[in-house]
Design a protein around this motif. Structure first.
Motif: not given
Length: 136
Positions: A36-50, A82-96
């Motif tokens: 678990x993480x103290x301050x996170x989002x559902x999508x981050x947790x879905x990604x970390x589970x995988x 897409x996360x590799x080439x996204x230049x104009x918009x910030x990518x959510x959960x980019x570290x994952x």
């Protein structure tokens, strides 16, 4: 080749809020993983589970991955490049995304509501939150 089934789920109490991830690995015997993480989002947790579920496979195997997350499904099948080439918009959960990219060659199977192993993964994700909140 050995076949390994992995069932994953993420949970969050509040979004953002305390969150947990759970993964059940099954190839004859069950291995339960969660965190678990103290301050996170559902999508981050879905990604970390995988990610954590796939990282737990130590030998070359065919992976049957089951998740009820459309975010994960679309992330693997549509957005991963897409996360590799996204230049104009910030990518959510980019570290994952790089971590998921390392595992992207694995097999995908859609999750089913009421599926025993997927329910266990959900319980594990919530256990991750419970453990986190007990430590606070």
């Amino acid at each position: 080749m050995k076949v390994v089934e992995i069932f994953t789920d993420g949970a969050c109490r509040g979004n953002p809020g305390p969150g947990g991830w759970g993964a059940l690995r099954h190839n004859g015997t069950e291995k339960r993983l969660y965190g678990g993480e103290a301050h996170t989002t559902n999508n981050r947790m879905e990604l970390l589970a995988v990610i954590r579920g796939l990282e737990a496979v130590s030998e070359s195997s065919q992976i049957d991955l089951t998740s009820d997350s459309q975010y994960v499904r679309k992330g693997i099948t549509e957005w991963l490049q897409g996360w590799k080439t996204a230049a104009k918009k910030p990518v959510k959960n980019k570290d994952l995304w790089p971590l998921l990219d390392e595992q992207a060659h694995r097999h995908w199977v859609k999750g089913r509501s009421g599926h025993r192993e997927n329910e266990i993964a959900d319980d594990l994700a919530n256990l991750g939150i419970d453990d986190l909140l007990e430590q606070a």
